[in-house]
Motif scaffolding. Structure first.
Motif, PDB file in Angstrom:
ATOM      1  N   SER A 122       3.039 -31.874  14.701  1.00  0.00           N
ATOM      2  CA  SER A 122       2.798 -30.509  14.210  1.00  0.00           C
ATOM      3  C   SER A 122       1.306 -30.264  14.034  1.00  0.00           C
ATOM      4  O   SER A 122       0.550 -31.153  13.658  1.00  0.00           O
ATOM      5  CB  SER A 122       3.516 -30.281  12.882  1.00  0.00           C
ATOM      6  N   ARG A 123       0.888 -29.064  14.311  1.00  0.00           N
ATOM      7  CA  ARG A 123      -0.484 -28.632  14.070  1.00  0.00           C
ATOM      8  C   ARG A 123      -0.429 -27.254  13.423  1.00  0.00           C
ATOM      9  O   ARG A 123       0.071 -26.332  14.041  1.00  0.00           O
ATOM     10  CB  ARG A 123      -1.287 -28.583  15.376  1.00  0.00           C
ATOM     11  N   PRO A 124      -0.885 -27.116  12.157  1.00  0.00           N
ATOM     12  CA  PRO A 124      -1.442 -28.164  11.306  1.00  0.00           C
ATOM     13  C   PRO A 124      -0.405 -29.233  10.966  1.00  0.00           C
ATOM     14  O   PRO A 124       0.805 -28.989  11.028  1.00  0.00           O
ATOM     15  CB  PRO A 124      -1.852 -27.406  10.049  1.00  0.00           C
ATOM     16  N   PHE A 125      -0.924 -30.418  10.583  1.00  0.00           N
ATOM     17  CA  PHE A 125      -0.028 -31.499  10.181  1.00  0.00           C
ATOM     18  C   PHE A 125       0.687 -31.097   8.890  1.00  0.00           C
ATOM     19  O   PHE A 125       0.083 -30.537   7.977  1.00  0.00           O
ATOM     20  CB  PHE A 125      -0.834 -32.774   9.941  1.00  0.00           C
ATOM     21  N   ARG A 170      -4.626 -28.628   7.559  1.00  0.00           N
ATOM     22  CA  ARG A 170      -5.214 -28.239   8.836  1.00  0.00           C
ATOM     23  C   ARG A 170      -6.177 -29.325   9.298  1.00  0.00           C
ATOM     24  O   ARG A 170      -6.947 -29.869   8.513  1.00  0.00           O
ATOM     25  CB  ARG A 170      -5.973 -26.915   8.686  1.00  0.00           C
ATOM     26  N   GLN A 219       1.042 -28.632   4.021  1.00  0.00           N
ATOM     27  CA  GLN A 219       0.375 -28.832   5.302  1.00  0.00           C
ATOM     28  C   GLN A 219      -1.126 -28.990   5.150  1.00  0.00           C
ATOM     29  O   GLN A 219      -1.728 -28.515   4.186  1.00  0.00           O
ATOM     30  CB  GLN A 219       0.684 -27.694   6.264  1.00  0.00           C
TER      31      GLN A 219
END
Length: 284
Positions: free
Chosen positions: A145-148, A162, A160
């Protein structure tokens, strides 16, 4: 036998709600009280609804601007009191007050010596990070995932971070670009019910204080009709173990000449479950 249906209770009845991050904002008096009682802090009220606090050192501003876009609470810190903030944290109007209070209480308690007590070697230093807190409560990382981000076991809360470079002023100007974000809802990433944003230089012990409240599985107290409708099917509701006494009934009992002869039955020692997935009698 009493009905197990929570709707049979008075809508203002106090109940316990789990998980707390879905319980709704609740009563914000604890936040106001902590700031009102903070030594040397000043308070101003504008436009009849907005409240602003300033620290004795003039470096911290706390705003509760009710009618702003996000509402809720915004905290900013600037090493130069007249300069651009070094960091900004915003909790929107629907953030549970326990999460905001954890941040503001830690802020007020540590600001007098620039948080030295909360840093390595300080008397309040724990070394606990937000990442360790989410891991402790079995939040799962979303790989790729982005952001993690990590997601709560029920899938309704996300924390989350970034990754990648971004000019620090960009995240100060646009909250959605903040380095850290908490979000909650049926779809916490794309359709959150509430969000909290922390820019890059927000002290880690302040973020951890909020994360501890965010991930805490302990049920929180709410009035039954303050639980958001959209969360009713996602929470567990239990009756409070100890009911609040009725002031009028207590006074009448105290005046009664037979008060000493009255022996109330013992109160339950544990909450009695009312319902897991309750509907609502009010729309919000």
């Amino acid at each position: 036998m009493p009905s197990p249906d929570p709707l049979a209770l008075d809508p203002i009845s106090d109940v316990l709600v789990s998980p707390g991050y879905l319980a709704g904002p609740g009563d914000s008096h604890s936040i106001f009280n902590a700031l009102d009682l903070a030594p040397g802090w000043t308070k101003a009220v504008a436009f009849g609804t907005d409240t602003y606090y300033t620290s004795p050192c003039q470096r911290v501003r706390v705003a509760n601007a009710a009618e702003s876009f996000y509402g809720g609470w915004t905290v900013s810190y600037a090493e130069d009191p007249l300069g651009v903030p070094d960091w900004i944290t915003t909790f929107d109007r629907n953030t549970p007050h326990e999460i905001v209070a954890a941040f503001t209480k830690t802020l007020v308690n540590g600001l007098h010596n620039n948080f030295a007590d909360y840093l390595s070697g300080g008397q309040h230093y724990t070394g606990i990070s937000s990442a360790s807190l989410t891991a402790r409560h079995r939040w799962e990382p979303v790989h790729g995932s982005r952001p993690f981000r990590t997601v709560s076991p029920d899938g309704h809360a996300a924390y989350q971070m970034r990754v990648g470079w971004l000019h620090e002023y960009d995240e100060l100007l646009t909250l959605e670009k903040s380095t850290w974000r908490m979000s909650v809802g049926t779809d916490p990433v794309y359709a959150p019910s509430w969000q909290a944003f922390f820019s890059r230089y927000t002290p880690q012990h302040l973020i951890a204080a909020s994360t501890a409240a965010f991930t805490d599985p302990t049920p929180v107290a709410r009035a039954l009709d303050h639980i958001p409708d959209r969360h009713r099917s996602l929470v567990s509701i239990t009756r409070e173990a100890t009911a609040r006494p009725n002031p009028l009934a207590t006074a009448a009992l105290a005046r009664s000449t037979q008060a000493q002869a009255i022996h109330a039955p013992p109160r339950p020692t544990a909450p009695t479950t009312i319902a897991m997935h309750a509907g609502s009698r009010r729309q919000r």
